[in-house]
Enzyme design. Structure first.
Site, PDB file in Angstrom:
ATOM      1  N   THR A   1      42.561  35.852  48.877  1.00  0.00           N
ATOM      2  CA  THR A   1      43.875  36.056  47.966  1.00  0.00           C
ATOM      3  C   THR A   1      45.109  36.682  48.627  1.00  0.00           C
ATOM      4  O   THR A   1      44.943  37.524  49.753  1.00  0.00           O
ATOM      5  CB  THR A   1      43.514  36.795  46.784  1.00  0.00           C
ATOM      6  OG1 THR A   1      44.631  37.177  46.024  1.00  0.00           O
ATOM      7  CG2 THR A   1      42.727  37.954  47.104  1.00  0.00           C
ATOM      8  N   ASP A   2      46.279  36.185  48.163  1.00  0.00           N
ATOM      9  CA  ASP A   2      47.514  36.547  48.713  1.00  0.00           C
ATOM     10  C   ASP A   2      47.660  38.158  48.267  1.00  0.00           C
ATOM     11  O   ASP A   2      48.397  38.664  48.812  1.00  0.00           O
ATOM     12  CB  ASP A   2      48.551  35.957  48.060  1.00  0.00           C
ATOM     13  CG  ASP A   2      48.756  35.782  46.791  1.00  0.00           C
ATOM     14  OD1 ASP A   2      47.858  36.712  46.073  1.00  0.00           O
ATOM     15  OD2 ASP A   2      49.664  35.305  46.239  1.00  0.00           O
ATOM     16  N   GLU A   3      46.573  38.535  47.280  1.00  0.00           N
ATOM     17  CA  GLU A   3      46.851  40.168  46.954  1.00  0.00           C
ATOM     18  C   GLU A   3      46.459  41.102  48.033  1.00  0.00           C
ATOM     19  O   GLU A   3      46.866  42.248  47.881  1.00  0.00           O
ATOM     20  CB  GLU A   3      45.962  40.346  45.548  1.00  0.00           C
ATOM     21  CG  GLU A   3      46.750  39.463  44.528  1.00  0.00           C
ATOM     22  CD  GLU A   3      46.237  39.907  42.988  1.00  0.00           C
ATOM     23  OE1 GLU A   3      45.751  40.984  43.040  1.00  0.00           O
ATOM     24  OE2 GLU A   3      45.940  38.935  42.319  1.00  0.00           O
TER      25      GLU A   3
ATOM     26  N   TYR B   1      40.437  44.983  42.729  1.00  0.00           N
ATOM     27  CA  TYR B   1      39.991  44.058  43.085  1.00  0.00           C
ATOM     28  C   TYR B   1      40.493  43.377  44.632  1.00  0.00           C
ATOM     29  O   TYR B   1      39.683  42.975  45.427  1.00  0.00           O
ATOM     30  CB  TYR B   1      40.758  42.815  42.241  1.00  0.00           C
ATOM     31  CG  TYR B   1      40.871  41.309  42.450  1.00  0.00           C
ATOM     32  CD1 TYR B   1      39.715  40.670  42.621  1.00  0.00           C
ATOM     33  CD2 TYR B   1      42.256  40.999  42.920  1.00  0.00           C
ATOM     34  CE1 TYR B   1      39.836  39.477  43.329  1.00  0.00           C
ATOM     35  CE2 TYR B   1      42.195  39.659  43.282  1.00  0.00           C
ATOM     36  CZ  TYR B   1      41.168  38.842  43.510  1.00  0.00           C
ATOM     37  OH  TYR B   1      41.130  37.449  43.634  1.00  0.00           O
TER      38      TYR B   1
ATOM     39  N   LYS C   1      38.399  42.512  48.116  1.00  0.00           N
ATOM     40  CA  LYS C   1      38.794  41.087  48.752  1.00  0.00           C
ATOM     41  C   LYS C   1      39.251  41.334  50.395  1.00  0.00           C
ATOM     42  O   LYS C   1      38.645  40.772  51.406  1.00  0.00           O
ATOM     43  CB  LYS C   1      39.891  40.371  48.163  1.00  0.00           C
ATOM     44  CG  LYS C   1      39.655  39.761  46.681  1.00  0.00           C
ATOM     45  CD  LYS C   1      38.560  38.811  46.809  1.00  0.00           C
ATOM     46  CE  LYS C   1      38.568  37.440  47.081  1.00  0.00           C
ATOM     47  NZ  LYS C   1      37.754  36.426  47.043  1.00  0.00           N
TER      48      LYS C   1
HETATM   49  N1  LIG Z   1      42.342  32.583  40.164  1.00  0.00           N
HETATM   50  C1  LIG Z   1      43.364  32.813  41.194  1.00  0.00           C
HETATM   51  O1  LIG Z   1      44.594  32.957  40.619  1.00  0.00           O
HETATM   52  C2  LIG Z   1      43.012  33.054  42.634  1.00  0.00           C
HETATM   53  C3  LIG Z   1      44.050  33.164  43.596  1.00  0.00           C
HETATM   54  C4  LIG Z   1      43.730  33.297  44.800  1.00  0.00           C
HETATM   55  C5  LIG Z   1      42.364  33.660  45.170  1.00  0.00           C
HETATM   56  N2  LIG Z   1      41.273  33.565  44.469  1.00  0.00           N
HETATM   57  C6  LIG Z   1      40.056  33.529  44.748  1.00  0.00           C
HETATM   58  O2  LIG Z   1      39.225  32.553  44.187  1.00  0.00           O
HETATM   59  C7  LIG Z   1      38.111  32.536  43.961  1.00  0.00           C
HETATM   60  C8  LIG Z   1      37.663  32.132  42.618  1.00  0.00           C
HETATM   61  O3  LIG Z   1      38.434  32.646  41.655  1.00  0.00           O
HETATM   62  P1  LIG Z   1      38.741  32.091  40.263  1.00  0.00           P
HETATM   63  O4  LIG Z   1      39.662  32.621  39.623  1.00  0.00           O
HETATM   64  O5  LIG Z   1      38.162  30.819  40.233  1.00  0.00           O
HETATM   65  O6  LIG Z   1      37.434  33.173  39.647  1.00  0.00           O
HETATM   66  P2  LIG Z   1      36.705  32.909  38.408  1.00  0.00           P
HETATM   67  O7  LIG Z   1      36.452  34.274  37.835  1.00  0.00           O
HETATM   68  O8  LIG Z   1      37.051  32.062  37.318  1.00  0.00           O
HETATM   69  O9  LIG Z   1      35.028  32.478  38.693  1.00  0.00           O
HETATM   70  C9  LIG Z   1      34.341  33.153  39.730  1.00  0.00           C
HETATM   71  C10 LIG Z   1      32.915  32.475  39.645  1.00  0.00           C
HETATM   72  O10 LIG Z   1      32.032  33.389  40.486  1.00  0.00           O
HETATM   73  C11 LIG Z   1      30.786  33.515  39.951  1.00  0.00           C
HETATM   74  N3  LIG Z   1      30.308  34.872  40.365  1.00  0.00           N
HETATM   75  C12 LIG Z   1      30.762  35.971  40.029  1.00  0.00           C
HETATM   76  N4  LIG Z   1      29.743  36.759  40.496  1.00  0.00           N
HETATM   77  C13 LIG Z   1      28.756  36.240  41.395  1.00  0.00           C
HETATM   78  C14 LIG Z   1      27.700  36.552  42.145  1.00  0.00           C
HETATM   79  N5  LIG Z   1      27.541  37.749  42.400  1.00  0.00           N
HETATM   80  N6  LIG Z   1      26.980  35.434  42.618  1.00  0.00           N
HETATM   81  C15 LIG Z   1      27.265  34.310  42.504  1.00  0.00           C
HETATM   82  N7  LIG Z   1      28.340  33.875  41.628  1.00  0.00           N
HETATM   83  C16 LIG Z   1      29.041  34.825  41.135  1.00  0.00           C
HETATM   84  C17 LIG Z   1      31.097  33.408  38.357  1.00  0.00           C
HETATM   85  O11 LIG Z   1      30.075  33.079  37.655  1.00  0.00           O
HETATM   86  C18 LIG Z   1      32.151  32.312  38.220  1.00  0.00           C
HETATM   87  O12 LIG Z   1      31.683  31.244  37.967  1.00  0.00           O
HETATM   88  C19 LIG Z   1      37.871  34.241  44.021  1.00  0.00           C
HETATM   89  O13 LIG Z   1      37.248  34.462  45.226  1.00  0.00           O
HETATM   90  C20 LIG Z   1      39.227  34.584  44.105  1.00  0.00           C
HETATM   91  O14 LIG Z   1      39.595  35.882  44.812  1.00  0.00           O
HETATM   92  C21 LIG Z   1      41.600  33.278  42.834  1.00  0.00           C
END
Ligand SMILES: NC(=O)c1ccc[n+]([C@@H]2O[C@H](COP(=O)([O-])OP(=O)(O)OC[C@H]3O[C@@H](n4cnc5c(N)ncnc54)[C@H](O)[C@@H]3O)[C@@H](O)[C@H]2O)c1
Length: 352
Positions: free
Chosen positions: A124-126, A148, A152
């Site tokens: 993530t950019d964070e 968080y 990451k």
């Molecule tokens: N949403 C954003 O704005 C954003 C931006 C940049 C990066 N990201 C990254 O993208 C990825 C997905 O983010 P998101 O927003 O879709 O998250 P989300 O919370 O919607 O989904 C996370 C998924 O991971 C699963 N999960 C959680 N713990 C788990 C474990 N221990 N084992 C297996 N599965 C597990 C959950 O059931 C869920 O389906 C993350 O790595 C996040 O850091 C998200």
């Protein structure tokens, strides 16, 4: 590619990656490993599972033996599983370390043992911390500021060790905030849409001046597959957009889509223990290779509102009890507490 594994594929970003992988690799076997926490939703990928296009395995990425069995024979592993909500990380930070750090370590160790050919780690950019002016390039020092983003960044450190020590074929991507359909309504855009669909007010952290870039989850998923095909092992790629808004502007965009004036709907609520003022990444490296975003939040908002309106039964359980609670608060604090305990909300302290 014969076999592609996507962790967290039943979540928001993961499910868009699943869509894109299925589209781009029609003859590959696609396996999703997901723990199905509150953020995972079978309906996000049911269209692929029912057509036997995708196999869903329910399990935890911290389980090394399970990870080994799942990634065996995989040409590509895309690691999107995570605890992802910053607000929650202030309350339960150990779970963030467990899933995001130990989970990433277990998965990459499984990939090493099973000789997986390429691993895309979704970061993530964070991890850069707040960037109040300009934009962070990939070689910027990581200065995470909350549990968080720290988890990451810690996961990335472990991966860097695997790249140096074992020449693990890892590529790291760091993306802006994402928006799109199927995002759990704890994050600002789906949450505000859900609030307006249930005639609630809009809670804004601080004075609403925090700035974020918003990248379409569809563009993001295309970038993930692009990096899987063209990204060099050991490299980091930022994935970004020029679409930048304050939280106040996001509230305005969404209110306008409902034909409402945001100034009459906003409640300014106590801030997080720390809130980054702005995130910004330079994505020139990926642009030079040929990827650019195609969508914009501004034009996609009406589509998002339509989707949440048409699919609101998914989330009605979450919002129904809260409406009841607001009414009951006027009458009995004791009853309110009992109700909250019976129906815990996944939204954390800002939910009241
Ligand atoms: N949403 C954003 O704005 C954003 C931006 C940049 C990066 N990201 C990254 O993208 C990825 C997905 O983010 P998101 O927003 O879709 O998250 P989300 O919370 O919607 O989904 C996370 C998924 O991971 C699963 N999960 C959680 N713990 C788990 C474990 N221990 N084992 C297996 N599965 C597990 C959950 O059931 C869920 O389906 C993350 O790595 C996040 O850091 C998200």
């Amino acid at each position: 590619m014969r076999k592609i594994v996507i962790t967290g594929g039943a979540g928001f970003a993961g499910s868009h990656i699943v869509d894109e992988v299925c589209r781009r690799f029609p003859s590959s076997k696609v396996v999703v490993l997901d723990k199905m926490t509150y953020a995972g939703d079978f309906r996000n990928i049911s269209h692929h599972v029912f057509s036997n296009r995708v196999q869903l395995l329910v399990g935890d990425v911290t389980d090394l033996d399970l990870c080994r069995r799942v990634v065996k024979g995989a040409d590509l592993v895309i690691h999107a599983a995570a605890e992802s909500h910053v607000d929650n990380s202030f309350g339960n930070s150990l779970e963030f370390t467990r899933t995001n750090v130990l989970g990433t370590h277990s998965l990459v160790e499984a990939c090493r043992q099973e000789k997986v050919k390429k691993i895309i780690h979704v970061s993530t950019d964070e991890v850069y911390g707040q960037i109040m002016s300009g934009a962070a390039s990939e070689d910027e020092v990581l200065r995470p500021t909350n549990p968080y983003s720290s988890s990451k960044a810690a996961a990335e450190m472990i991966l860097q060790g695997y790249v140096q020590s074992y020449h693990e074929p890892i590529v790291i991507i760091r993306a802006n905030n994402l928006y799109g359909i199927r995002q759990f309504p704890e994050k600002i855009i789906p949450r505000f849409i859900s609030h307006l669909l249930t005639e609630r007010r809009l809670p804004l952290h601080g004075n609403g001046s925090y700035r974020r870039h918003y990248l379409s989850a569809v563009d993001f998923a295309e970038a993930v597959v692009f990096v899987a095909e063209h990204g060099a092992v050991g490299e980091v790629y930022n994935i970004g957009t020029t679409e930048e808004y304050t939280n106040l502007e996001v509230a305005e965009l969404i209110s306008n889509a409902f034909g409402k004036d945001s100034s009459e709907l906003i409640d300014f609520v106590p801030d997080r223990p720390f809130n980054d003022g702005r995130y910004s990444v330079s994505w020139e490296k990926l642009q030079a290779m040929g990827w650019s975003p195609r969508h914009s939040l501004h034009t996609d908002i009406p589509l998002l509102v339509d989707w949440y309106r048409n699919n609101f039964e998914r989330y009605s359980e979450l919002f129904g009890p809260v409406l009841v609670r607001e009414r009951m608060e006027l009458e009995s604090d004791t009853f309110t507490t009992a109700l909250v305990e019976q129906r815990p909300s996944p939204f954390g302290p800002l939910d009241s």
